[in-house]
Design a protein around this motif. Structure first.
Motif, PDB file in Angstrom:
ATOM      1  N   LEU A   1       0.826  -1.201   0.000  1.00  0.00           N
ATOM      2  CA  LEU A   1       0.000   0.000   0.000  1.00  0.00           C
ATOM      3  C   LEU A   1       0.864   1.256   0.000  1.00  0.00           C
ATOM      4  CD1 LEU A   1      -3.070   0.659   0.230  1.00  0.00           C
ATOM      5  CD2 LEU A   1      -2.654   1.006   2.656  1.00  0.00           C
ATOM      6  N   THR A   2       0.546   2.188  -0.877  1.00  0.00           N
ATOM      7  CA  THR A   2       1.328   3.414  -1.007  1.00  0.00           C
ATOM      8  C   THR A   2       0.512   4.629  -0.555  1.00  0.00           C
ATOM      9  OG1 THR A   2       0.579   3.908  -3.257  1.00  0.00           O
ATOM     10  CG2 THR A   2       2.523   2.451  -3.020  1.00  0.00           C
ATOM     11  N   ARG A   3       1.192   5.733  -0.390  1.00  0.00           N
ATOM     12  CA  ARG A   3       0.542   7.001  -0.062  1.00  0.00           C
ATOM     13  C   ARG A   3      -0.474   7.353  -1.152  1.00  0.00           C
ATOM     14  NH1 ARG A   3       0.163  12.231  -0.919  1.00  0.00           N
ATOM     15  NH2 ARG A   3       0.175  13.662   0.841  1.00  0.00           N
ATOM     16  N   ASN A   4      -0.103   7.113  -2.397  1.00  0.00           N
ATOM     17  CA  ASN A   4      -0.993   7.402  -3.520  1.00  0.00           C
ATOM     18  C   ASN A   4      -2.262   6.536  -3.455  1.00  0.00           C
ATOM     19  OD1 ASN A   4      -1.449   8.908  -5.977  1.00  0.00           O
ATOM     20  ND2 ASN A   4      -1.211   6.940  -7.035  1.00  0.00           N
ATOM     21  N   ASP A   5      -2.117   5.259  -3.071  1.00  0.00           N
ATOM     22  CA  ASP A   5      -3.288   4.389  -2.914  1.00  0.00           C
ATOM     23  C   ASP A   5      -4.240   4.974  -1.874  1.00  0.00           C
ATOM     24  OD1 ASP A   5      -2.311   2.434  -4.699  1.00  0.00           O
ATOM     25  OD2 ASP A   5      -1.267   1.369  -3.092  1.00  0.00           O
ATOM     26  N   LEU A   6      -3.694   5.390  -0.729  1.00  0.00           N
ATOM     27  CA  LEU A   6      -4.522   5.965   0.329  1.00  0.00           C
ATOM     28  C   LEU A   6      -5.190   7.262  -0.129  1.00  0.00           C
ATOM     29  CD1 LEU A   6      -2.211   5.371   3.413  1.00  0.00           C
ATOM     30  CD2 LEU A   6      -4.393   4.254   2.943  1.00  0.00           C
ATOM     31  N   SER A   7      -4.436   8.097  -0.780  1.00  0.00           N
ATOM     32  CA  SER A   7      -4.973   9.363  -1.271  1.00  0.00           C
ATOM     33  C   SER A   7      -6.115   9.133  -2.263  1.00  0.00           C
ATOM     34  CB  SER A   7      -3.850  10.178  -1.915  1.00  0.00           C
ATOM     35  OG  SER A   7      -4.347  11.396  -2.381  1.00  0.00           O
ATOM     36  N   ASN A   8      -5.921   8.199  -3.172  1.00  0.00           N
ATOM     37  CA  ASN A   8      -6.974   7.869  -4.143  1.00  0.00           C
ATOM     38  C   ASN A   8      -8.211   7.309  -3.453  1.00  0.00           C
ATOM     39  OD1 ASN A   8      -5.509   8.724  -6.362  1.00  0.00           O
ATOM     40  ND2 ASN A   8      -4.718   6.692  -6.810  1.00  0.00           N
ATOM     41  N   TYR A   9      -7.996   6.463  -2.454  1.00  0.00           N
ATOM     42  CA  TYR A   9      -9.119   5.890  -1.718  1.00  0.00           C
ATOM     43  C   TYR A   9      -9.919   6.985  -1.016  1.00  0.00           C
ATOM     44  CZ  TYR A   9     -11.902   3.093   1.430  1.00  0.00           C
ATOM     45  OH  TYR A   9     -12.964   2.553   2.108  1.00  0.00           O
ATOM     46  N   ILE A  10      -9.224   7.882  -0.352  1.00  0.00           N
ATOM     47  CA  ILE A  10      -9.894   8.968   0.354  1.00  0.00           C
ATOM     48  C   ILE A  10     -10.681   9.828  -0.626  1.00  0.00           C
ATOM     49  CG2 ILE A  10      -9.478  11.113   1.638  1.00  0.00           C
ATOM     50  CD1 ILE A  10      -7.145   9.541   3.039  1.00  0.00           C
ATOM     51  N   SER A  11     -10.080  10.155  -1.756  1.00  0.00           N
ATOM     52  CA  SER A  11     -10.773  10.976  -2.760  1.00  0.00           C
ATOM     53  C   SER A  11     -12.027  10.285  -3.291  1.00  0.00           C
ATOM     54  CB  SER A  11      -9.835  11.274  -3.931  1.00  0.00           C
ATOM     55  OG  SER A  11      -8.775  12.078  -3.517  1.00  0.00           O
ATOM     56  N   ALA A  12     -11.935   8.979  -3.461  1.00  0.00           N
ATOM     57  CA  ALA A  12     -13.057   8.238  -4.038  1.00  0.00           C
ATOM     58  C   ALA A  12     -14.155   7.924  -3.029  1.00  0.00           C
ATOM     59  CB  ALA A  12     -12.547   6.934  -4.650  1.00  0.00           C
ATOM     60  N   HIS A  13     -13.802   7.697  -1.771  1.00  0.00           N
ATOM     61  CA  HIS A  13     -14.770   7.158  -0.830  1.00  0.00           C
ATOM     62  C   HIS A  13     -15.154   8.069   0.317  1.00  0.00           C
ATOM     63  CE1 HIS A  13     -14.733   3.332  -2.845  1.00  0.00           C
ATOM     64  NE2 HIS A  13     -13.417   3.395  -2.871  1.00  0.00           N
ATOM     65  N   TYR A  14     -14.379   9.083   0.622  1.00  0.00           N
ATOM     66  CA  TYR A  14     -14.754  10.006   1.684  1.00  0.00           C
ATOM     67  C   TYR A  14     -15.654  11.070   1.072  1.00  0.00           C
ATOM     68  CZ  TYR A  14     -11.541   8.088   5.187  1.00  0.00           C
ATOM     69  OH  TYR A  14     -10.909   7.286   6.098  1.00  0.00           O
ATOM     70  N   THR A  15     -16.870  10.653   0.750  1.00  0.00           N
ATOM     71  CA  THR A  15     -17.852  11.530   0.120  1.00  0.00           C
ATOM     72  C   THR A  15     -19.053  11.685   1.046  1.00  0.00           C
ATOM     73  OG1 THR A  15     -18.896   9.659  -1.018  1.00  0.00           O
ATOM     74  CG2 THR A  15     -17.148  10.827  -2.209  1.00  0.00           C
ATOM     75  N   ALA A  16     -19.825  12.726   0.825  1.00  0.00           N
ATOM     76  CA  ALA A  16     -20.961  13.029   1.692  1.00  0.00           C
ATOM     77  C   ALA A  16     -21.948  11.865   1.837  1.00  0.00           C
ATOM     78  CB  ALA A  16     -21.664  14.295   1.201  1.00  0.00           C
ATOM     79  N   PRO A  17     -22.340  11.183   0.757  1.00  0.00           N
ATOM     80  CA  PRO A  17     -23.317  10.104   0.932  1.00  0.00           C
ATOM     81  C   PRO A  17     -22.787   8.909   1.732  1.00  0.00           C
ATOM     82  CG  PRO A  17     -23.182  10.765  -1.378  1.00  0.00           C
ATOM     83  CD  PRO A  17     -22.054  11.438  -0.653  1.00  0.00           C
ATOM     84  N   ARG A  18     -21.481   8.823   1.914  1.00  0.00           N
ATOM     85  CA  ARG A  18     -20.890   7.686   2.614  1.00  0.00           C
ATOM     86  C   ARG A  18     -20.538   8.009   4.069  1.00  0.00           C
ATOM     87  NH1 ARG A  18     -19.289   3.621  -0.784  1.00  0.00           N
ATOM     88  NH2 ARG A  18     -17.733   2.942   0.727  1.00  0.00           N
ATOM     89  N   MET A  19     -20.834   9.215   4.515  1.00  0.00           N
ATOM     90  CA  MET A  19     -20.505   9.614   5.880  1.00  0.00           C
ATOM     91  C   MET A  19     -21.763   9.883   6.678  1.00  0.00           C
ATOM     92  SD  MET A  19     -17.224  12.056   5.853  1.00  0.00           S
ATOM     93  CE  MET A  19     -15.651  11.506   5.249  1.00  0.00           C
ATOM     94  N   VAL A  20     -21.680   9.547   7.957  1.00  0.00           N
ATOM     95  CA  VAL A  20     -22.750   9.826   8.901  1.00  0.00           C
ATOM     96  C   VAL A  20     -22.122  10.595  10.052  1.00  0.00           C
ATOM     97  CG1 VAL A  20     -24.390   8.816  10.530  1.00  0.00           C
ATOM     98  CG2 VAL A  20     -23.989   7.711   8.308  1.00  0.00           C
ATOM     99  N   ILE A  21     -22.707  11.723  10.378  1.00  0.00           N
ATOM    100  CA  ILE A  21     -22.264  12.474  11.552  1.00  0.00           C
ATOM    101  C   ILE A  21     -23.386  12.369  12.565  1.00  0.00           C
ATOM    102  CG2 ILE A  21     -21.605  14.725  12.468  1.00  0.00           C
ATOM    103  CD1 ILE A  21     -20.463  15.350   9.674  1.00  0.00           C
TER     104      ILE A  21
END
Length: 174
Positions: A105-125
């Protein structure tokens, strides 16, 4: 250092954990610190530096945890049970993932994952305790309002599981 000071000065208890279905970040704070807690949690989730040295340290922690889990027969049986019962789905995979993925796993993999999946419909506050609903909604909008509202599809996202990110706050005192 400033973030560490901010955490200790207002958060009574903060932590994170990952299950098969979700990743959770939470904080227990006094009522007066709810705004600062939301700000800090948003900073952690949305502005992480993804420092290479920190990634390597966490990789070592995960590999050690994996070694400990592999010594526990009950855990191994449960992993095989989930793998059989939920074949072909995310629930059938281990929480930690395959060792080769952790190692590569690389920094780029993590960055891409965050960009793709840390979106409003996937978060609950969510908040519990001495939290004003309207105030929490306003803080969520202020600190998480810039999140993309659509799930972004990326090709090479097989290294990290898909999780719903839950941000929880528990406030004390009325």
């Amino acid at each position: 250092m400033l973030l560490t000071f901010a955490l200790f000065s207002c958060l009574n208890c903060s932590n994170a954990y990952t299950s098969r279905e979700q990743t959770v970040y939470f904080a227990k704070v006094f009522k007066k610190d709810v705004g600062r807690a939301v700000e800090i949690l948003s900073d952690i989730l949305l502005k992480s530096k993804l420092d290479e040295a920190a990634i390597d340290r966490e990789r070592d922690v995960i590999l050690r945890e994996m070694a400990e889990v592999s010594k526990q027969q009950e855990e191994i049986v449960l992993e095989h049970l989930h793998g059989s019962a939920f074949q072909g789905t995310g629930l059938g995979r281990t929480i930690l993932g395959p060792e080769e993925n952790i190692r590569s796993l690389t920094r780029n993999d993590l960055s891409n994952y965050i960009s793709a999946h840390y979106t409003a419909p996937r978060m609950v506050i969510a908040g519990a305790g001495a939290i004003n609903h309207e105030e929490l909604c306003g803080l969520a909008s202020e600190h998480f309002g810039t999140l993309p509202t659509a799930h972004i599809q990326l090709i090479c996202m097989t290294r990290i599981h898909n999780f719903i990110i839950t941000i929880g706050l528990e406030s004390f005192l009325n």
